[in-house]
Motif scaffolding. Structure first.
Motif: not given
Length: 354
Positions: A137-142, A272-274, A318-321, A341-346
């Motif tokens: 499980t990965v997440a990204t957040h501005n 690879v994960v971006l 605009i926030d991508q996984i 921004h909202l955090p997004v996860a996958a």
């Protein structure tokens, strides 16, 4: 006389033949007697009226269908259109209403064109493609440089259960706060410039990635997950601006996207994960250097559009996984934090051998 009695009984809600008709047939009969539809029957002008509405419908369909052909030479109009492309679908019900008001069969048929095009482009996003399973499980957040509650934001992101978390727009003053708040959940982390990566698994090969800005806003690390090594990139591409005199200004963003795409193409690891704020949607041609070689977790396994910005009323993703050599399983947006921004996860499947 009998006919008049029947009308009176029907009008008063009696139990005559009309009352006993099936619900759908009764509704249809009432619709056909309504003023809106009554003017259509026997009127040859229904094919001549509404030409302007029909023309607008055709133009809308062409804009959505041929958005990649809209030039960027003037104010990056093509990228601006692609950023908000899904919202063009809101014009379809407006045109449908106008066609009904104008009582135009020509306009009604024309409105089908943009409706079909929109469904072809985005219909798959409105269905739930969330799957079960996954081993990472990965997440990204501005997190926003002006975030007034970095500790709370860090706790909210950690509560997502993510194994790997990327944060963008970190300030030097706020980094110690994020490090302290995330230390108990993530044993390994690295901050490079204004981006950082926190992980439950060991990090190796950590380095900044040059995206042609003159300062560091991207990084790369190999994460030793239980299912194998994964190259994780974190990036915060430059912001775009909409200016009256210049239109949609995104030259620096586009240059950085190309540099990021080159770095990912040269990545020796196959998985690879971006993670990051790319300041662009998957429809934006300016991100082709990245999107042409990677899959969006939202498009492949999400539920809805997953808009992430602005947090108060999200209008664009605009926030991508993005992933390569990895199978997306599910994707979602997390609740609002102290950021804009909202955090997004996958959830993804790293081990795709089975």
């Amino acid at each position: 006389m009998a006919q008049q009695a029947y009308v009176t009984e029907t009008d008063n809600g009696g139990s005559g033949p009309e009352r006993r008709e099936p619900g759908l047939r009764r509704l249809t009969n009432r619709l056909m007697k309504s003023r809106l539809v009554a003017g259509w029957r026997g009127d040859p002008r229904i094919w001549r009226r509404g030409i302007v509405v029909a023309a607008l419908a055709v133009i809308l369909a062409l804009v959505m269908l041929l958005h990649a052909q809209i030039p960027n030479a003037v104010g990056n109009l093509g990228s601006l259109t692609e950023t908000f492309l899904p919202w063009l679908g809101l014009f379809v019900p407006v045109l449908l209403l106008l066609a009904l008001v104008r009582r135009s069969a020509t306009a009604l048929i024309a409105v089908l064109l943009p409706a079909v095009v929109w469904l072809n482009l985005f219909g798959g996003l409105v269905t739930d493609k969330t799957g079960a399973g996954g081993d990472l499980t990965v997440a990204t957040h501005n997190v926003n440089a002006d975030n007034a509650d970095p500790s709370g934001t860090a706790r909210d992101v950690a509560a997502s259960g993510a194994d790997v978390v990327a944060l963008e727009e970190l300030t030097a003053a706020a980094v110690p706060t994020y490090e302290k708040a995330l230390a108990s959940t993530y044993k390994y982390h690295s901050v490079q410039g204004t981006v950082g990566l926190w992980s439950k698994y060991p990090l190796t090969g950590v380095k900044p990635v040059d995206i042609k800005l003159g300062w560091t806003r991207a990084m790369r690390a190999a994460v030793a997950t239980p299912s194998g090594q994964v190259a994780v990139y974190v990036a915060h591409l430059p912001s775009v601006r909409v200016k009256m005199e210049a239109g949609f200004t995104a030259r620096q963003r586009d240059k950085s996207a190309n540099a990021l795409g080159e770095a990912i193409a040269d990545e020796p690891l196959g998985k690879v994960v971006l993670l990051g704020d790319l300041n662009g949607t998957m429809n934006d041609r300016a991100l082709n250097a990245v999107t042409a070689q990677m899959r969006s977790t939202q498009g492949a396994s999400g539920n809805g559009f997953g808009f992430s910005w602005p947090a108060s009323f999200p209008m664009a993703r605009i926030d991508q996984i993005l992933v390569k050599g990895i199978e997306p399983v599910s994707s979602w947006a997390l609740p609002e934090t102290g950021s804009d921004h909202l955090p997004v996860a996958a959830r993804v499947e790293v081990d795709t051998s089975s």
